[in-house]
Write a protein that holds these residues in place. Structure first.
Motif, PDB file in Angstrom:
ATOM      1  N   SER A   1       0.819  -1.219   0.000  1.00 27.70           N
ATOM      2  CA  SER A   1       0.000   0.000   0.000  1.00 27.70           C
ATOM      3  C   SER A   1       0.849   1.264   0.000  1.00 27.70           C
ATOM      4  N   GLY A   2       2.168   1.096   0.209  1.00 27.41           N
ATOM      5  CA  GLY A   2       3.044   2.267   0.290  1.00 27.41           C
ATOM      6  C   GLY A   2       3.306   2.698   1.723  1.00 27.41           C
ATOM      7  N   ILE A   3       2.554   2.125   2.662  1.00 34.11           N
ATOM      8  CA  ILE A   3       2.732   2.465   4.076  1.00 34.11           C
ATOM      9  C   ILE A   3       4.032   1.855   4.604  1.00 34.11           C
ATOM     10  N   GLU A   4       4.740   2.626   5.437  1.00 31.16           N
ATOM     11  CA  GLU A   4       6.006   2.129   5.981  1.00 31.16           C
ATOM     12  C   GLU A   4       5.872   1.740   7.444  1.00 31.16           C
ATOM     13  N   GLN A   5       6.348   0.531   7.756  1.00 33.80           N
ATOM     14  CA  GLN A   5       6.442   0.104   9.149  1.00 33.80           C
ATOM     15  C   GLN A   5       7.825  -0.520   9.334  1.00 33.80           C
ATOM     16  N   PHE A   6       8.055  -1.112  10.482  1.00 34.92           N
ATOM     17  CA  PHE A   6       9.365  -1.722  10.734  1.00 34.92           C
ATOM     18  C   PHE A   6       9.174  -3.217  10.947  1.00 34.92           C
ATOM     19  N   THR A   7      10.136  -4.002  10.464  1.00 37.18           N
ATOM     20  CA  THR A   7      10.048  -5.455  10.573  1.00 37.18           C
ATOM     21  C   THR A   7      11.389  -6.016  11.019  1.00 37.18           C
ATOM     22  N   ASN A   8      11.330  -7.225  11.585  1.00 39.06           N
ATOM     23  CA  ASN A   8      12.574  -7.823  12.079  1.00 39.06           C
ATOM     24  C   ASN A   8      13.043  -8.969  11.206  1.00 39.06           C
ATOM     25  N   TYR A   9      12.197  -9.442  10.318  1.00 36.42           N
ATOM     26  CA  TYR A   9      12.530 -10.621   9.519  1.00 36.42           C
ATOM     27  C   TYR A   9      12.429 -10.306   8.035  1.00 36.42           C
ATOM     28  N   ASP A  10      12.614 -11.370   7.257  1.00 34.07           N
ATOM     29  CA  ASP A  10      12.370 -11.259   5.814  1.00 34.07           C
ATOM     30  C   ASP A  10      10.912 -10.920   5.589  1.00 34.07           C
ATOM     31  N   GLU A  11      10.705 -10.207   4.524  1.00 39.36           N
ATOM     32  CA  GLU A  11       9.348  -9.750   4.220  1.00 39.36           C
ATOM     33  C   GLU A  11       8.317 -10.880   4.231  1.00 39.36           C
ATOM     34  N   ASP A  12       8.718 -12.080   3.799  1.00 43.00           N
ATOM     35  CA  ASP A  12       7.720 -13.130   3.582  1.00 43.00           C
ATOM     36  C   ASP A  12       7.503 -14.015   4.801  1.00 43.00           C
ATOM     37  N   SER A  13       8.324 -13.849   5.807  1.00 44.71           N
ATOM     38  CA  SER A  13       8.226 -14.765   6.939  1.00 44.71           C
ATOM     39  C   SER A  13       6.863 -14.672   7.610  1.00 44.71           C
ATOM     40  N   GLU A  14       6.327 -15.843   7.911  1.00 50.06           N
ATOM     41  CA  GLU A  14       5.019 -15.921   8.581  1.00 50.06           C
ATOM     42  C   GLU A  14       5.106 -15.386  10.007  1.00 50.06           C
ATOM     43  N   THR A  15       6.284 -15.489  10.578  1.00 46.70           N
ATOM     44  CA  THR A  15       6.432 -15.131  11.989  1.00 46.70           C
ATOM     45  C   THR A  15       7.026 -13.735  12.183  1.00 46.70           C
ATOM     46  N   ALA A  16       7.043 -12.962  11.121  1.00 40.17           N
ATOM     47  CA  ALA A  16       7.620 -11.621  11.234  1.00 40.17           C
ATOM     48  C   ALA A  16       6.836 -10.797  12.259  1.00 40.17           C
ATOM     49  N   LEU A  17       7.551 -10.006  13.007  1.00 41.25           N
ATOM     50  CA  LEU A  17       6.921  -9.084  13.953  1.00 41.25           C
ATOM     51  C   LEU A  17       7.044  -7.678  13.387  1.00 41.25           C
ATOM     52  N   MET A  18       6.320  -6.755  13.994  1.00 44.60           N
ATOM     53  CA  MET A  18       6.363  -5.388  13.455  1.00 44.60           C
ATOM     54  C   MET A  18       6.427  -4.343  14.554  1.00 44.60           C
ATOM     55  N   MET A  19       6.851  -3.157  14.181  1.00 42.28           N
ATOM     56  CA  MET A  19       6.781  -1.966  15.024  1.00 42.28           C
ATOM     57  C   MET A  19       6.271  -0.823  14.138  1.00 42.28           C
ATOM     58  N   LEU A  20       5.484   0.036  14.747  1.00 41.89           N
ATOM     59  CA  LEU A  20       5.009   1.233  14.052  1.00 41.89           C
ATOM     60  C   LEU A  20       6.097   2.310  14.140  1.00 41.89           C
ATOM     61  N   PRO A  21       6.076   3.276  13.242  1.00 47.58           N
ATOM     62  CA  PRO A  21       7.002   4.402  13.393  1.00 47.58           C
ATOM     63  C   PRO A  21       6.915   5.050  14.786  1.00 47.58           C
ATOM     64  N   THR A  22       5.698   5.149  15.347  1.00 52.49           N
ATOM     65  CA  THR A  22       5.564   5.734  16.699  1.00 52.49           C
ATOM     66  C   THR A  22       6.193   4.842  17.768  1.00 52.49           C
ATOM     67  N   ASP A  23       6.166   3.512  17.553  1.00 51.86           N
ATOM     68  CA  ASP A  23       6.830   2.618  18.508  1.00 51.86           C
ATOM     69  C   ASP A  23       8.343   2.851  18.455  1.00 51.86           C
ATOM     70  N   MET A  24       8.885   2.949  17.254  1.00 51.23           N
ATOM     71  CA  MET A  24      10.328   3.169  17.102  1.00 51.23           C
ATOM     72  C   MET A  24      10.743   4.498  17.734  1.00 51.23           C
ATOM     73  N   ALA A  25       9.824   5.459  17.704  1.00 49.03           N
ATOM     74  CA  ALA A  25      10.133   6.780  18.277  1.00 49.03           C
ATOM     75  C   ALA A  25      10.438   6.670  19.770  1.00 49.03           C
ATOM     76  N   LEU A  26       9.820   5.698  20.448  1.00 56.01           N
ATOM     77  CA  LEU A  26      10.084   5.533  21.883  1.00 56.01           C
ATOM     78  C   LEU A  26      11.519   5.089  22.109  1.00 56.01           C
ATOM     79  N   ARG A  27      12.032   4.294  21.176  1.00 57.30           N
ATOM     80  CA  ARG A  27      13.405   3.810  21.306  1.00 57.30           C
ATOM     81  C   ARG A  27      14.413   4.875  20.898  1.00 57.30           C
ATOM     82  N   ASN A  28      14.020   5.697  19.960  1.00 55.22           N
ATOM     83  CA  ASN A  28      14.976   6.643  19.388  1.00 55.22           C
ATOM     84  C   ASN A  28      14.960   8.020  20.052  1.00 55.22           C
TER      85      ASN A  28
END
Ligand code: CCH
Length: 286
Positions: free
Chosen positions: A205-232
């Motif tokens: 869709s063009g929306i950007e999020q953050f991932t820890n695995y390969d794009e296709d992995s079934e078990t991939a987890l995600m973080m929102l840009p706002t979640d990453m902001a807490l770390r950064n």
């Protein structure tokens, strides 16, 4: 039908409906928590408008806000409880459901009091745009949560609710869960935020999020840009670290801050009766 004011009976019926084998990860819990939070999170301390009182999501102006997409599922899950305990207001039911769901999913006890009214004058319906936009950063988080009266630490504590549930491409546009066990309340969100390698991923869709695995992995987890902001963010980060290493502290702080969230816009006397709302006739006393 239970006796008016028997919130214990309502709690039991909410707990019973959480198990939903056909829905998401098998639980209505996470979406109920989000319903509770979005019903409260419209509060603006300056104008004293928004908040859980009034259950404004029953109306298109608030319920149809794109930020609330998908929360109709939560309201539909709760409808049989409302039918059975007709005396309870929606505003009490939605906030109580969040509190019960958190507890049932292994989270802390959260003090909760009833008495909210479903009356909402048209001028009191909050405008759209008061809920956070996940595509943004720390300035936006502070802008949104300071408006409700929350500090940096409280913002980080509240965000730990993302150890529950998932994003749905057809609701927010983001996709996937934050943790491996999204129906268990925990401090995993903070642990993973700090310990995994997160990289930007563009969804179809063009929306950007953050991932820890390969794009296709079934078990991939995600973080929102706002979640990453807490770390950064230098001021948010120490609280992320605190809650990652101290689960008890997270549970205690989350309990307090979720209670505060559910009481936004509500003033009570020493007996717990709401004094800024006329419960007989409905509506705020101004
Ligand atoms: Fe959240 N949240 N949330 N969130 N949220 C989403 C899902 C959940 C933001 C964005 C999103 C809180 C704070 C924020 C839950 C609880 C809380 C989604 C996916 C987005 C996007 C929606 C979808 O697609 O279904 C942003 C931005 C913030 C800023 O801080 C707070 C605070 C809480 C509660 C205390 C829960 C639970 C979910 C999972 C819902 C589900 O259906 O599984």
């Amino acid at each position: 039908m239970s006796q008016k004011g028997d919130f214990g009976a309502v709690r039991k019926d909410i707990a019973k409906l959480l198990h939903q084998p056909e829905y998401d990860d098998g639980s209505a819990g996470p979406v109920l928590v989000r319903l509770a939070w979005h019903s409260c999170g419209t509060y603006d301390s300056e104008t004293d408008t928004g908040g859980s009182n009034g259950a404004g999501m029953r109306y298109e102006q608030e319920g149809g806000d794109p930020a609330n997409a998908g929360l109709q599922h939560a309201r539909v899950f709760l409808e049989p409880v409302k039918e059975k305990h007709a005396w309870i207001t929606y505003s009490d039911l939605w906030t109580l459901a969040g509190v019960v769901a958190i507890k049932e999913m292994g989270g802390p006890d959260i003090p909760w009091q009833g008495g909210r009214t479903d009356y909402v004058g048209e001028t009191k319906l909050p405008p759209r745009g008061r809920l956070p936009d996940a595509a943004q950063g720390s300035d936006h988080l502070r802008f949104i949560f300071n408006r409700m009266g929350f500090s940096d630490q409280e913002i980080v504590a509240l965000s730990g609710a993302h150890s529950l549930g998932r994003c749905h491409a057809d609701r927010s546009g983001f996709d996937g869960p934050w943790v491996n066990n999204p129906t268990r309340f925990s401090n995993q969100y903070y642990i993973l935020l700090l310990s995994l390698q997160w990289r930007k991923k563009k969804l179809p869709s063009g929306i950007e999020q953050f991932t820890n695995y390969d794009e296709d992995s079934e078990t991939a987890l995600m973080m929102l840009p706002t979640d990453m902001a807490l770390r950064n963010d230098r001021a948010f980060l120490p609280f992320v670290e605190l809650y990652a290493r101290n689960k008890e502290r997270f549970f205690a702080d989350f309990s307090k801050v979720f209670e505060k969230l559910s009481e936004l816009g509500i003033v009570r006397d020493a007996d717990g009766n709401i004094t800024n709302v006329d419960v007989e006739f409905g509506g705020y006393i101004s």
